[in-house]
Design an enzyme around this catalytic site. Structure first.
Site, PDB file in Angstrom:
ATOM      1  N   HIS A 158       0.840  -1.212   0.000  1.00  0.00           N
ATOM      2  CA  HIS A 158       0.000   0.000   0.000  1.00  0.00           C
ATOM      3  C   HIS A 158       0.871   1.257   0.000  1.00  0.00           C
ATOM      4  O   HIS A 158       0.464   2.303   0.492  1.00  0.00           O
ATOM      5  CB  HIS A 158      -0.953   0.044   1.206  1.00  0.00           C
ATOM      6  N   SER A 280      14.950  22.127 -16.591  1.00  0.00           N
ATOM      7  CA  SER A 280      13.756  22.935 -16.820  1.00  0.00           C
ATOM      8  C   SER A 280      14.185  24.225 -17.502  1.00  0.00           C
ATOM      9  O   SER A 280      15.309  24.682 -17.328  1.00  0.00           O
ATOM     10  CB  SER A 280      13.101  23.232 -15.470  1.00  0.00           C
ATOM     11  N   LYS A 286      16.544  22.144 -11.669  1.00  0.00           N
ATOM     12  CA  LYS A 286      15.813  20.894 -11.919  1.00  0.00           C
ATOM     13  C   LYS A 286      16.622  19.789 -12.603  1.00  0.00           C
ATOM     14  O   LYS A 286      17.408  20.040 -13.503  1.00  0.00           O
ATOM     15  CB  LYS A 286      14.583  21.193 -12.777  1.00  0.00           C
ATOM     16  N   GLU A 293       9.330   8.790 -16.941  1.00  0.00           N
ATOM     17  CA  GLU A 293       7.942   9.244 -17.111  1.00  0.00           C
ATOM     18  C   GLU A 293       7.432   8.845 -18.487  1.00  0.00           C
ATOM     19  O   GLU A 293       6.295   8.409 -18.661  1.00  0.00           O
ATOM     20  CB  GLU A 293       7.856  10.767 -16.958  1.00  0.00           C
TER      21      GLU A 293
END
Ligand code: ARG
Length: 451
Positions: A158, A280, A286, A293
């Site tokens: 979980h 970024s 970043k 992704e």
């Protein structure tokens, strides 16, 4: 309305480009397959009684086909809209160079079984490539896992802290998932390894063609038996292969998701080197995990490709239907996408840095609750009583050294019971299939073209 002359009649221009669809571009991937298939077909035609072409003519055709293959390798063989597809582009070229002989190559054959064959020849190379790339990623995961097999990691259910685990268990779980996917890929390969040629329009021909010879010449395991099924299997075969590809992507997307969590600064279990992250345009600090992704996103794309093919054929009646042409694009996209994901992840895994201190910091005393209950069982208490005892006294749990805790988990498949040799053996077996098949196919094609 404007009309255009084609190899097989004059067609309204709009209809021609509508029906050719994306074949003119996509069939570039099938040029070699189409030529190799034609080489096998003309060899068979030259051995029929009575022979459709002589052996000398067969050699001439094969020489031309070899030339087309070489031209295609340099990106110089063009498929025109008037050709509609690769099959007629090759036939037109052969007729331009060989005259009447070129007009004979299509005897006892239809484009329907030609495209079914080309896609299988294409698929067998792609499947072997996919397996090879999967082996590279599995090997990277196993090397990483073995190196960090004793590094403790909190095991989660979980997403909440659960029990002591290890980095090695995490990595080898993903490797084993991919090993199962390889079983599916190999099964898809075996089903694909049947030659459809000789189906013609879907119903065979009234001349005595030798379908077994064609199958052998191309290095297939056997011909597809029923000629109608040989055609109906188009689309089904693609859907089976894409099914295996989507399982690979399912494994990859789960791994990608884990990596996203574990590289978040809040976890910090793993760090990725700068060159594998992207920055970024506004936030100078970043380092984003875009690669993983996109792997997650592309798992959906590959599944969509599989569903697109499934949906196309699920209501399709027996025999060739033009709908099948539209399966080509999702088929090629699904395979290409899966392979790109496998390729990008192997060096990614190799480059992961493990932060042991961050991993150890995740071990709060409650992570040892189950271990403590089982310790009480060892002292003679019934498990449910031990469970309640620990539950009522959670505040008194003592931190155990996580490294020591995982040393206790030695049974089969547990953090310290991973059989690395077994997993490596399974990986080596997959690599063996790839090299054996490559050699077998390579020899068959070489012999076929060596005139
Ligand atoms: N490009 C076609 C396809 O992919 C080839 C077969 C065409 N057959 C036909 N009967 N129109 O399906």
């Amino acid at each position: 309305m404007a009309k255009q002359k084609t190899t097989v009649g004059t067609i309204n221009k709009e209809v021609l480009s509508f029906t050719a669809g994306r074949d003119v571009e996509l069939d570039i991937n099938l040029i070699k397959a189409d030529c190799v298939g034609t080489a096998a077909h003309v060899t068979m035609l030259s051995q029929m009684t009575p022979a459709i072409i002589t052996e000398a003519e067969c050699k001439k055709v094969i020489q031309e086909l070899t030339g087309i293959i070489a031209k295609a390798a340099d990106g110089k063989f063009k498929i025109r809209l008037a050709d509609q597809d690769v099959h007629l582009a090759v036939e037109r070229t052969l007729t331009e160079t060989l005259g009447d002989l070129g007009k004979k190559v299509h005897t006892c054959r239809s484009r329907n079984d030609q495209v079914a064959l080309d896609l299988r020849l294409y698929a067998r190379e792609e499947l072997l490539g996919t397996l090879e790339e999967a082996v590279a990623l599995i090997s990277a995961l196993l090397a990483f896992g073995k190196k960090h097999q004793k590094v403790p990691m909190v095991g989660r259910t979980h997403m909440q802290p659960g029990m002591p685990s290890s980095v090695g268990l995490w990595a080898s779980a993903h490797a084993e998932s991919l090993l199962d996917d390889c079983v599916l890929l190999v099964s898809a390969y075996e089903l694909n390894d049947q030659c459809p040629l000789g189906s013609a329009a879907s119903y065979g021909v009234p001349l005595d063609i030798d379908r077994e010879l064609v199958s052998d010449l191309l290095g297939f395991h056997c011909p597809i038996h029923n000629v109608l099924y040989a055609n109906n299997a188009r689309g089904k075969n693609e859907s089976i292969i894409l099914g295996a590809m989507s399982q690979v992507m399912l494994s990859l997307s789960r791994m990608a998701q884990d990596l996203m969590l574990f590289t978040m600064p809040e976890f910090g279990y793993f760090t990725l080197p700068d060159e594998l992250t992207t920055g970024s345009s506004i936030m100078p600090q970043k380092k984003n995990p875009d690669v993983i992704e996109l792997v997650r996103a592309r798992a959906s794309r590959v599944k969509a490709c599989e569903l697109a093919v499934y949906d196309l054929i699920k209501g399709s009646p027996s025999g060739y239907n033009r709908d099948l042409q539209d399966a080509k694009e999702p088929f090629m996209e699904g395979i290409t996408t899966t392979r790109a994901c496998l390729r990008v992840l192997a060096p990614y895994v190799q480059a992961i840095q493990v932060n042991k201190d961050k991993l150890l910091a995740g071990f709060t005393p409650d992570v040892f609750a189950t271990d403590r209950a089982l310790e009480l069982v060892g002292e003679g208490m019934a498990f449910r009583d031990a469970y309640h005892h620990v539950k009522e006294n959670l505040g008194e749990l003592e931190s155990i050294n996580p490294s020591k805790a995982i040393l206790q988990k030695t049974h089969l498949g547990a953090p310290l019971g991973i059989d690395w040799a077994l997993l490596k053996e399974r990986t080596t077996a997959v690599a063996g299939v790839v090299s054996d098949e490559r050699e077998f196919i390579g020899n068959a094609v070489k012999e076929l073209l060596s005139v």
